[in-house]
Design a protein around this motif. Structure first.
Motif, short mmCIF file in Angstrom:
data_model
loop_
_atom_site.label_atom_id
_atom_site.label_comp_id
_atom_site.label_asym_id
_atom_site.label_seq_id
_atom_site.Cartn_x
_atom_site.Cartn_y
_atom_site.Cartn_z
N SER A 258 0.89 -1.20 0.22
CA SER A 258 0.09 0.09 0.02
C SER A 258 1.01 1.21 -0.14
N GLN A 259 0.26 2.29 0.12
CA GLN A 259 1.11 3.72 0.01
C GLN A 259 1.61 3.93 1.50
N VAL A 260 1.15 2.91 2.54
CA VAL A 260 2.00 3.10 3.82
C VAL A 260 3.18 2.42 3.57
N ASN A 261 3.53 1.25 2.90
CA ASN A 261 4.60 0.66 3.00
C ASN A 261 5.58 0.38 1.63
N LYS A 262 5.06 1.07 0.64
CA LYS A 262 5.56 0.73 -0.70
C LYS A 262 7.13 1.01 -0.67
N GLU A 263 7.69 1.99 0.18
CA GLU A 263 8.98 2.13 0.25
C GLU A 263 9.94 0.97 1.22
N GLU A 300 1.03 1.24 -11.98
CA GLU A 300 2.58 1.88 -12.20
C GLU A 300 3.35 1.56 -10.74
N GLU A 301 2.80 1.98 -9.86
CA GLU A 301 3.44 1.93 -8.72
C GLU A 301 3.87 0.41 -8.12
N TYR A 302 2.97 -0.47 -8.43
CA TYR A 302 3.12 -1.74 -8.16
C TYR A 302 4.28 -2.25 -9.14
N TYR A 303 4.40 -1.96 -10.40
CA TYR A 303 5.35 -2.43 -11.31
C TYR A 303 6.60 -2.14 -10.72
N ILE A 306 7.41 -4.32 -7.72
CA ILE A 306 7.78 -5.77 -8.14
C ILE A 306 9.09 -5.79 -8.95
N ALA A 307 9.40 -4.71 -9.52
CA ALA A 307 10.73 -4.57 -10.51
C ALA A 307 11.85 -4.63 -9.49
N LYS A 308 11.38 -3.83 -8.33
CA LYS A 308 12.65 -3.75 -7.15
C LYS A 308 12.74 -5.39 -6.42
N GLN A 309 11.80 -5.93 -6.22
CA GLN A 309 11.75 -7.24 -6.13
C GLN A 309 12.42 -8.07 -6.89
N PHE A 310 12.25 -8.06 -8.18
CA PHE A 310 13.06 -8.87 -9.20
C PHE A 310 14.55 -8.50 -9.13
N TYR A 311 14.60 -7.13 -8.98
CA TYR A 311 16.20 -6.65 -9.11
C TYR A 311 17.01 -7.34 -7.91
N TYR A 312 16.19 -7.54 -6.82
CA TYR A 312 16.92 -8.02 -5.55
C TYR A 312 17.17 -9.44 -5.89
N PHE A 313 16.12 -10.23 -6.42
CA PHE A 313 16.47 -11.78 -6.67
C PHE A 313 17.69 -11.82 -7.69
N LYS A 314 17.59 -10.89 -8.69
CA LYS A 314 18.60 -11.21 -9.65
C LYS A 314 20.10 -10.79 -8.83
N GLU A 315 20.00 -9.74 -8.00
CA GLU A 315 21.24 -9.75 -7.21
C GLU A 315 21.67 -10.65 -6.20
#
Length: 435
Positions: A258-263, A300-303, A306-315
């Motif tokens: 949510s907007q509360v925890n997206k960061e 768009e915010e969700y993307y 999720i992109a951060k999540q996948f970047y984390y996985f890739k690293e």
């Protein structure tokens, strides 16, 4: 060989007739192991009701096959011995009818169900899909829940998730679980984790709960507790998780974005990594219940998250963690093999559906007839991304089934197009590429 062969209480054994096809399903609902048996062994297993001795079973098989008893005896005893070793049957000392074979005739046989056993909850989460807190005035009684479990079992359900509200607040929770386990079904529990005690853990172990699903929305207590509406919620949840893991229970984590925890996504992923937690999901809050305006993230915010999540996985895991595969079956799983039941008995085509998509109430509905004949279910089963005008030309149509329940929550119409799933597909393709 002495005794009366009978299926073990946790063995699901069903003969399923669907779409002019026939198959047999035999599953241990404790270990989740499926068994493949020959036709002859299934015929023998059919007779293992606890009412016939081994010699009586051999006599019946002799009549059925036309083979002499003498020629059958050794083979039958060998098969019964194997079935015992596999944990499929046990031997009663005295005759006792305990028939567990199910005959199911459904074109869309059910496997799983999610039951909200109460709307009562000890938290007041700002995003709650059900607006849980106080129990509903017309909630299913314990007797009705037990009857519901019987009805679900009769149409093939062998796995249920108990949720709420907060299911651990139901006064007859363990009676409900015990009844489900004897049906037989494997049982998952979706809980906020704050009420778990060592005493509960002992009961959960005895009843062989399959898995617990728990939400963690931030590892920062000030954020998680604000999101969950109660100070100290995160501390209690983490204590509950520790007790479950020490007892050896699988735990699946869910983070409601949510907007509360997206960061906070990286902090949450780091926590999951430290916990060696591979079974988790990050989902956007829904536009219903207490999903108040301004709380939900945009596609768009969700993307981006999720992109951060996948970047984390890739690293963290350069050799890959998971991959999407081209789907083998058409359509969203809604109205296919899983069903949802609200605390007031409303029947949903899928647990992800809002109450507005209800197709009846278990109190006054023949479940088998409904699942066969309901017009709305027929419409849902014929929907898929390839015939949805907004999905049919999408790059990811071969990999995506959409989400009709989620789309309806957003738009109030029946469509497969779900922009948040589109965001996941795009993020995955950007970072890993579809195979």
């Amino acid at each position: 060989m002495d005794g009366y062969p009978v299926l073990r209480e946790d063995i699901f054994f069903a003969k399923i007739y669907s779409n002019s096809e026939f198959h047999v399903k035999i599953r241990n609902t404790t270990t989740e192991k499926d068994f493949r048996l020959t036709g002859a062994t299934v015929a023998l297993l059919d007779l293992c009701t606890g009412a016939k001795s081994v010699s009586e079973i051999i006599d019946v098989l002799s009549v059925q096959s036309g083979e002499p008893v003498e020629e059958l005896t050794e083979d039958v005893i060998n098969i019964i011995t194997i079935l015992q070793k596999k944990g499929i049957i046990t031997m009663n000392k005295t005759p006792h009818e305990n028939m567990q074979t199910k005959e199911i005739t459904l074109n869309y046989p059910l496997d799983a169900a999610q039951i909200e056993i109460t709307n009562k909850c000890n938290l007041s989460c700002v995003h709650c899909f059900n607006n849980s807190g106080d129990p509903l005035p017309n909630e299913l009684t314990t007797k009705e829940i037990l009857s519901l479990i019987d009805a679900l079992s009769s149409v093939g359900v062998h796995q249920i998730t108990l949720t709420g509200g907060e299911p651990l607040m139901h006064p007859d929770l363990f009676e409900i679980i015990e009844h489900a386990r004897k049906s037989p079904m494997s049982v998952d529990i979706f809980t906020n984790g704050t009420l778990i005690t060592k005493k509960m853990i002992k009961k959960f172990k005895k009843l062989h709960i399959r898995r617990f699903n728990i939400s963690i929305d931030s590892v920062d207590a000030s954020i998680h507790d604000r999101f969950r509406g109660r100070k100290g919620a995160l501390e209690k949840t983490l204590q509950g998780i520790t007790l479950l893991k020490e007892a050896g229970f699988p735990v699946k984590f869910c983070a409601c974005l949510s907007q509360v925890n997206k960061e906070c996504i990286i902090d949450i992923l780091e926590y999951f990594n430290i916990q060696k937690q591979e079974d988790f999901q990050i989902i956007p809050v829904k536009f219903s219940g207490r999903g108040i305006a301004g709380l939900a993230v945009s596609p768009e915010e969700y993307y981006k998250v999720i992109a951060k999540q996948f970047y984390y996985f890739k690293e963290k895991y350069p050799h890959g963690v998971f991959e999407f595969h081209e789907r083998k079956e058409e359509g969203c799983s809604i109205a296919q093999n899983i069903i949802g039941i609200k605390a007031d008995g409303t029947i949903l085509p899928c647990p992800a559906c809002s109450k507005e998509m209800g197709i009846g109430n278990i109190r006054d509905t023949d479940l088998e007839k409904l699942w066969k004949e309901n017009e709305t279910l027929g419409i849902l089963r014929n929907m898929n991304t390839r015939n949805d005008e907004r999905c049919s030309h999408c790059t990811y149509v071969a990999f995506c089934n959409g989400c009709i329940a989620g789309a309806f929550t957003i738009e109030g119409t029946l469509t497969c197009y779900h922009p948040y799933i589109c965001a996941v597909n795009k993020a995955y393709d950007d970072f890993f590429g579809f195979k």
